[in-house]
Design a protein around this motif. Sequence first.
Motif, mmCIF file in Angstrom:
data_model
loop_
_atom_site.group_PDB
_atom_site.id
_atom_site.type_symbol
_atom_site.label_atom_id
_atom_site.label_comp_id
_atom_site.label_asym_id
_atom_site.label_seq_id
_atom_site.Cartn_x
_atom_site.Cartn_y
_atom_site.Cartn_z
ATOM 1 N N LEU A 67 -56.931 -19.242 -22.767
ATOM 2 C CA LEU A 67 -55.846 -19.269 -23.742
ATOM 3 C C LEU A 67 -55.865 -18.022 -24.616
ATOM 4 C CD1 LEU A 67 -53.490 -20.961 -24.842
ATOM 5 C CD2 LEU A 67 -55.101 -21.982 -26.478
ATOM 6 N N PHE A 68 -57.058 -17.615 -25.041
ATOM 7 C CA PHE A 68 -57.152 -16.409 -25.867
ATOM 8 C C PHE A 68 -56.809 -15.159 -25.052
ATOM 9 C CE2 PHE A 68 -59.646 -13.200 -28.357
ATOM 10 C CZ PHE A 68 -58.853 -13.255 -29.490
ATOM 11 N N GLN A 72 -53.843 -12.367 -25.753
ATOM 12 C CA GLN A 72 -54.001 -10.920 -25.733
ATOM 13 C C GLN A 72 -52.993 -10.262 -24.804
ATOM 14 O OE1 GLN A 72 -58.134 -10.909 -24.530
ATOM 15 N NE2 GLN A 72 -58.855 -10.482 -26.615
ATOM 16 N N ASN A 73 -52.784 -10.875 -23.652
ATOM 17 C CA ASN A 73 -51.845 -10.332 -22.676
ATOM 18 C C ASN A 73 -50.411 -10.351 -23.212
ATOM 19 O OD1 ASN A 73 -49.993 -10.796 -20.074
ATOM 20 N ND2 ASN A 73 -51.845 -9.685 -19.456
ATOM 21 N N LEU A 74 -50.014 -11.479 -23.813
ATOM 22 C CA LEU A 74 -48.662 -11.593 -24.363
ATOM 23 C C LEU A 74 -48.463 -10.650 -25.546
ATOM 24 C CD1 LEU A 74 -48.163 -15.479 -24.217
ATOM 25 C CD2 LEU A 74 -47.190 -13.747 -22.693
ATOM 26 N N LEU A 75 -49.505 -10.480 -26.346
ATOM 27 C CA LEU A 75 -49.432 -9.560 -27.474
ATOM 28 C C LEU A 75 -49.170 -8.147 -26.987
ATOM 29 C CD1 LEU A 75 -49.860 -9.075 -30.548
ATOM 30 C CD2 LEU A 75 -52.268 -8.676 -30.034
ATOM 31 N N ILE A 127 -52.949 -4.183 -19.370
ATOM 32 C CA ILE A 127 -54.083 -4.651 -20.153
ATOM 33 C C ILE A 127 -55.075 -5.386 -19.255
ATOM 34 C CG2 ILE A 127 -52.935 -6.820 -20.760
ATOM 35 C CD1 ILE A 127 -54.418 -6.747 -23.421
ATOM 36 N N ARG A 128 -56.337 -5.177 -19.523
ATOM 37 C CA ARG A 128 -57.396 -5.963 -18.893
ATOM 38 C C ARG A 128 -57.994 -6.834 -19.987
ATOM 39 N NH1 ARG A 128 -60.664 -2.600 -14.258
ATOM 40 N NH2 ARG A 128 -58.903 -2.427 -12.840
ATOM 41 N N ALA A 129 -57.553 -8.075 -20.053
ATOM 42 C CA ALA A 129 -57.933 -8.967 -21.144
ATOM 43 C C ALA A 129 -59.439 -9.199 -21.176
ATOM 44 C CB ALA A 129 -57.196 -10.289 -21.015
ATOM 45 N N THR A 130 -59.978 -9.268 -22.371
ATOM 46 C CA THR A 130 -61.412 -9.483 -22.563
ATOM 47 C C THR A 130 -61.725 -10.866 -23.106
ATOM 48 O OG1 THR A 130 -61.275 -8.574 -24.800
ATOM 49 C CG2 THR A 130 -61.816 -7.038 -23.033
ATOM 50 N N SER A 131 -60.716 -11.590 -23.596
ATOM 51 C CA SER A 131 -60.915 -12.867 -24.282
ATOM 52 C C SER A 131 -61.895 -12.644 -25.438
ATOM 53 C CB SER A 131 -61.409 -13.941 -23.311
ATOM 54 O OG SER A 131 -61.382 -15.217 -23.916
ATOM 55 N N PHE A 132 -62.965 -13.438 -25.543
ATOM 56 C CA PHE A 132 -63.907 -13.289 -26.649
ATOM 57 C C PHE A 132 -65.063 -12.354 -26.308
ATOM 58 C CE2 PHE A 132 -61.832 -17.347 -27.473
ATOM 59 C CZ PHE A 132 -61.555 -17.251 -28.832
ATOM 60 N N PHE A 172 -56.257 -17.841 -12.832
ATOM 61 C CA PHE A 172 -55.288 -17.160 -13.700
ATOM 62 C C PHE A 172 -56.015 -16.310 -14.739
ATOM 63 C CE2 PHE A 172 -52.585 -17.364 -17.596
ATOM 64 C CZ PHE A 172 -51.566 -16.529 -17.140
ATOM 65 N N GLY A 173 -57.111 -16.832 -15.294
ATOM 66 C CA GLY A 173 -57.884 -16.079 -16.273
ATOM 67 C C GLY A 173 -58.457 -14.796 -15.683
ATOM 68 N N ILE A 174 -58.953 -14.881 -14.460
ATOM 69 C CA ILE A 174 -59.484 -13.686 -13.796
ATOM 70 C C ILE A 174 -58.365 -12.690 -13.527
ATOM 71 C CG2 ILE A 174 -60.639 -12.823 -11.721
ATOM 72 C CD1 ILE A 174 -62.125 -15.488 -11.573
ATOM 73 N N TYR A 175 -57.191 -13.205 -13.207
ATOM 74 C CA TYR A 175 -56.028 -12.326 -13.015
ATOM 75 C C TYR A 175 -55.702 -11.574 -14.303
ATOM 76 C CZ TYR A 175 -51.122 -10.991 -12.779
ATOM 77 O OH TYR A 175 -49.941 -10.293 -12.852
ATOM 78 N N LEU A 176 -55.801 -12.244 -15.447
ATOM 79 C CA LEU A 176 -55.542 -11.594 -16.731
ATOM 80 C C LEU A 176 -56.572 -10.503 -17.005
ATOM 81 C CD1 LEU A 176 -54.646 -14.664 -19.003
ATOM 82 C CD2 LEU A 176 -53.072 -13.010 -17.992
ATOM 83 N N ALA A 177 -57.806 -10.726 -16.545
ATOM 84 C CA ALA A 177 -58.859 -9.725 -16.731
ATOM 85 C C ALA A 177 -58.660 -8.519 -15.819
ATOM 86 C CB ALA A 177 -60.224 -10.343 -16.477
ATOM 87 N N GLN A 178 -57.942 -8.715 -14.702
ATOM 88 C CA GLN A 178 -57.669 -7.628 -13.759
ATOM 89 C C GLN A 178 -58.960 -6.988 -13.235
ATOM 90 O OE1 GLN A 178 -54.223 -6.165 -12.895
ATOM 91 N NE2 GLN A 178 -53.947 -8.321 -13.397
#
Length: 350
Positions: A67-68, A72-75, A127-132, A172-178
């Motif tokens: 979710l976080f 980050q991705n949407l931001l 973006i390559r999301a990092t979450s926390f 999906f989370g791994i996809y956000l991390a790219q």
Amino acid sequence: MLIGLSFYGIILSVINGMPLKETILSWRMYLLPILLPCLVYLNDGFKNVNTAFFYKFLKTTLFILVLFALYQNLLFKFLNGGQLTFLSKNFRSEAGTILKKALWFYEYFGADYILPRWFNMIRNGNIRATSFFVSPIIFAQFLGVIGSILMGKFLYSKRKINVLIMLAITFFGIYLAQVRAGFIFFIITFFIIYFNRKTKIKNYVIIGLPLLLVGITFIGLILFKVGDASTLGRLVQYSELFKGFKFIGYGLGSPRSIISYDSLIISVFFAFGIFAFLYFKLHLNILKSVNRFHQVVIDEYSFLAIGLMGAFSAFVYISFFHFSIGSAPIRFFYFIVFYYLYKNYESREH
């Protein structure tokens, strides 16, 4: 073995005149991920943690992390990627110098307003999301461990639709991390599950499968130039290992042992020299314990064994191309390992 490696790495570091601070920090990275959950295990820290609570914890952690990362991705997309708040006024101009060796392949870093000390990495305009976490690679590998456990859960669960939804969220989370490394966990764990259904899984399969994939990867890199600049750069680092290898090693405090290279394998050989095989054997012995229990005990914790063997096999592959020593995924992985071992010893005693 754990104590022996600790003394050897620290003494060697002192003899070579390495700073004490770096030596201690390096020891924490190399050996504390195993030592800490082992101490929890020995002191009955897992006694009141049942499988229902563990699974709820796993799901809650997954939801929060993804979710976080989605936020980050949407931001990034909402601000069109150009209006991110940077960590300091001159951070973008300084980043090229400060992070040139370790993170040269990222274009810039943007804060996400909630965790100003954490930063997201932008590459090729995405973006390559990092979450926390502080790195998308760490985030993807952490989700990879969760994904492997969930694949084991799917194998034994009667409510497979629920597990599939969780797997989709993980994917999906791994996809956000790219990050490709995250998907490796899914691929390798799938094969581990396949072999497990056909016959009792052998330790040589868990080790041999990723080593085979490593060989294929190196052939692709050397003969066909498969991969981007950061991937091909690993070949240069392995050539440095052959040139700078020292039989007795450089010690835990050496810069060669601490994040100077993208490969865990390279770093371990520089730290311990020929005795690096003892470090690998330490991990292998723990894997053997997990598999030994899995061969004789099928119970509510069996899904953990499958997931752990899949994740371990994935880490073997990843260790050739990423510096994952002391990272959150490794620590998380070994806490689950010792939790599984404790529950099996507990059941045998009763």
